[in-house]
Design a protein around this motif. Structure first.
Motif, mmCIF file in Angstrom:
data_model
loop_
_atom_site.group_PDB
_atom_site.id
_atom_site.type_symbol
_atom_site.label_atom_id
_atom_site.label_comp_id
_atom_site.label_asym_id
_atom_site.label_seq_id
_atom_site.Cartn_x
_atom_site.Cartn_y
_atom_site.Cartn_z
ATOM 1 N N LEU A 214 0.684 -1.276 0.141
ATOM 2 C CA LEU A 214 -0.042 -0.071 -0.049
ATOM 3 C C LEU A 214 0.927 1.293 -0.184
ATOM 4 N N LEU A 215 2.008 1.225 0.568
ATOM 5 C CA LEU A 215 2.752 2.508 0.671
ATOM 6 C C LEU A 215 3.602 2.355 -0.593
ATOM 7 N N TRP A 216 3.963 1.645 -1.168
ATOM 8 C CA TRP A 216 4.489 2.015 -2.501
ATOM 9 C C TRP A 216 3.578 2.299 -3.442
ATOM 10 N N THR A 217 2.459 1.740 -3.353
ATOM 11 C CA THR A 217 1.173 2.459 -4.249
ATOM 12 C C THR A 217 0.841 3.983 -3.923
ATOM 13 N N ARG A 218 0.990 4.489 -2.822
ATOM 14 C CA ARG A 218 0.685 5.769 -2.342
ATOM 15 C C ARG A 218 1.956 6.502 -2.895
ATOM 16 N N ASP A 219 3.058 5.898 -2.933
ATOM 17 C CA ASP A 219 4.590 6.584 -3.655
ATOM 18 C C ASP A 219 3.960 6.844 -4.842
ATOM 19 N N LEU A 220 3.491 5.814 -5.837
ATOM 20 C CA LEU A 220 3.167 5.831 -7.164
ATOM 21 C C LEU A 220 1.957 7.036 -7.344
ATOM 22 N N MET A 221 1.025 6.963 -6.642
ATOM 23 C CA MET A 221 0.035 8.175 -6.601
ATOM 24 C C MET A 221 0.490 9.536 -6.659
ATOM 25 N N ALA A 222 1.505 9.555 -5.604
ATOM 26 C CA ALA A 222 2.300 11.009 -5.648
ATOM 27 C C ALA A 222 2.888 11.335 -7.055
ATOM 28 N N GLU A 223 3.596 10.196 -7.659
ATOM 29 C CA GLU A 223 4.170 10.480 -8.961
ATOM 30 C C GLU A 223 3.187 10.966 -9.888
ATOM 31 N N ALA A 224 2.081 10.074 -9.814
ATOM 32 C CA ALA A 224 0.938 10.515 -10.715
ATOM 33 C C ALA A 224 0.324 11.922 -10.811
ATOM 34 N N GLY A 225 0.519 12.551 -9.458
ATOM 35 C CA GLY A 225 -0.029 13.741 -9.428
ATOM 36 C C GLY A 225 -0.926 14.079 -8.437
ATOM 37 N N LEU A 226 -1.326 13.013 -7.542
ATOM 38 C CA LEU A 226 -2.263 13.397 -6.430
ATOM 39 C C LEU A 226 -1.569 14.198 -5.502
#
Length: 543
Positions: A214-226
């Protein structure tokens, strides 16, 4: 005394020598753990309380993850609430662009999250990939369809032409999502995406076993612009952190056991907070007399043993018509024995180990208890420590009776009980036994007859000539349970509308509703005119 048929399991896949993926570094773990909300306590990933999970492949520790306090949860919700207002004003197309960017990044880097899912859960790589495919489908679907699902709806007012009325959807506010360990990406993120698209902020409680995914995914969402602060993650024990979350948010989405779901619902109800709950299941599969026995057996194997049976919608009970019972049993046992039990970061294994020692113990207790009370193990029924410490063979039981725990209690493992029946009415009665009602399956060449049977089964989803995936994979259709299997739905219209409130906006034009001025004559005249209008509308067939 029971007897077990001679069995020759398929050769195992080679066990890994080190369960930690080679690309995972201490630095990357520290970066992911930086997404754990610790504002109140001030403890970062290198300080304060922490918990470490155990990798199913080798029982080695994974990584220390910070543990939050109730004060951390309150701070996370407050931070999310502050970030929500500008996000809710952001045009829906721009919110959708962030989700679609995440979709593309997820597919581009799926090998990394597949490694993490396997490291934390032990599941076979194909079953890990199914999570990626499902989340990508959810992201794409809601990014494209949210505008349709959330569009304002014009309705007729009290006086046609004078009253203009619209129903609009407004965000709940801060949504709390509590997700389990068995599908950390799909269940951890699949509910977050529609909540965000609907204009909410989210605070997720990550399961201790699978927090890194889940934490890896949150990092990816930040990169996507969240935007920062919009999706917060808290970690720690459910009775402490989960309780604090339920007490602070505006809506709760919970996936887990029925017992815990009841507690969540009761606690949320005290605050009149809405809740969506997907809970346990003891899911049935019916093989009708006219079914293709070979296809039914193959479908049963997929539905029963995907993710080593650690799936809320997996099949645990099979009822085969007495006229095809023997043929079906033969095909089923043959297909189960062909499954490859193993572990490794490749696609060599059909199913992997159980995720925890506690889950293995629960499976052993059900199988051993049934065997001791007279059930027959047709295949499986034993651990395979030479493959991995938590590996258990896919198991088929016959002769299961009511006094055995495996009969009515959810096993949540690679165990299937086989029964025979005589009539469709009996099959429906057997399928509806117990208090669960999550998913079911009917196999028949006569799909119209199967559909009629499906309508009589108490289950949120019924799959015809498929075990479980057809309904769950249909993102436009709702997914959820009846009875002790939960409340509400994910996927489809309800899967995003549940994160909103319906608001009625009425605009009165030209003249007010009611008498134009006070006084008896004015009121009596208004009543006469209104009664005449009501009668006219009745004669015209209006509403």
């Amino acid at each position: 005394m029971t007897t077990e048929q001679d069995q020759t399991p398929a050769p195992p896949s080679p066990a890994t020598t080190s369960s930690r993926p080679g690309w995972v570094t201490d630095e990357s773990i520290a970066r992911w753990c930086g997404w754990v909300s610790r504002e109140a306590s001030g403890d970062g990933p290198d300080g304060g309380a922490a918990t470490t999970a155990v990798a199913p492949f080798d029982l080695a520790p994974t990584a220390a993850v910070p543990v939050c306090t109730p004060a951390d949860v309150e701070a996370a919700v407050a931070g999310a609430r502050a970030a929500r207002a500008p996000w809710a004003r952001t045009p829906l197309r721009d919110r959708g662009a962030v989700v679609l960017a995440f979709h593309d990044l997820l597919l581009e880097r799926q090998d990394r999250v597949l490694d993490l899912i396997q490291w934390e859960t032990g599941k076979a790589r194909y079953h890990a990939w199914q999570e990626v495919a499902q989340v990508a489908a959810i992201a794409r679907h809601y990014a494209r369809r949210a505008r349709h699902y959330l569009a304002p709806r014009s309705v007729r007012g009290m006086v046609p032409g004078l009253t203009k009325v619209r129903e609009v959807r407004v965000p709940k506010g801060v949504v709390g999502i509590v997700s389990p360990w068995n599908y950390p990406l799909y269940l951890g993120v699949g509910d977050v995406l529609p909540a965000l698209l609907a204009g909410n902020a989210v605070v997720s409680k990550a399961d201790a076993q699978t927090a890194l995914t889940l934490l890896w995914t949150r990092d990816l969402m930040a990169e996507a612009g969240l935007p920062a602060g919009l999706w917060q993650i808290v970690t720690g024990p459910g009775p402490v952190v989960g309780t604090a979350l339920v007490d602070a948010v505006d809506f709760v989405c919970f996936t887990g056991s029925t017992a815990t779901g009841r507690s969540v619902a009761e606690r949320a109800a005290r605050r009149l907070t809405g809740a969506s709950l997907e809970l346990g299941g003891k899911n049935p599969l019916i093989v009708r007399e006219d079914a293709d026995v070979t296809a039914a057996a193959a479908g049963t194997v997929v539905a029963a043993f995907a993710n080593s049976g650690q799936m809320c919608i997996h099949i645990e009970r099979v009822y085969a018509h007495e006229k095809v019972y023997d043929a079906f049993r033969t095909e089923l046992v043959r297909a189960v024995r062909e499954l490859r039990l193993g572990q490794g970061y490749d696609y060599a294994a059909d199913l992997g180990p159980l995720t925890s020692a506690a889950q293995l113990a629960a499976v052993e207790a059900h199988v051993d208890g049934a065997r001791d009370k007279g059930a027959t193990v047709l295949t499986g029924g034993r651990t395979r420590p030479e493959i991995g410490p938590l590996c258990y063979e896919p198991t088929v039981l016959e002769g299961v009776t009511d006094e055995m725990a495996v009969c009515g209690d959810e096993t949540f493992g690679p165990v299937l009980s086989l029964y025979s029946y005589t009539t469709d009415d009996e099959a429906v009665d057997l399928a509806n036994r117990g208090s669960y009602g999550l998913s079911a399956s009917v196999w028949s060449k006569d799909t119209r007859a199967a559909a009629r049977l499906a309508a009589r089964i108490r289950a949120g989803s019924v799959n015809i000539n498929d075990g479980a995936a057809a309904a769950a994979g249909s993102i436009e259709a709702g997914m959820g349970g009846m009875g002790d299997s939960g409340l509400g739905r994910r996927h489809g219209a309800e899967g995003i509308r549940k994160y909103t409130e319906s608001q009625t906006v009425a605009t009165q034009r030209l003249m007010p509703l009611g008498p134009p001025k006070p006084g008896r004559s004015a009121v009596e005249g208004f009543v006469r005119r209104t009664n005449g209008q009501l009668s006219l509308l009745r004669r015209l067939g209006v509403r």
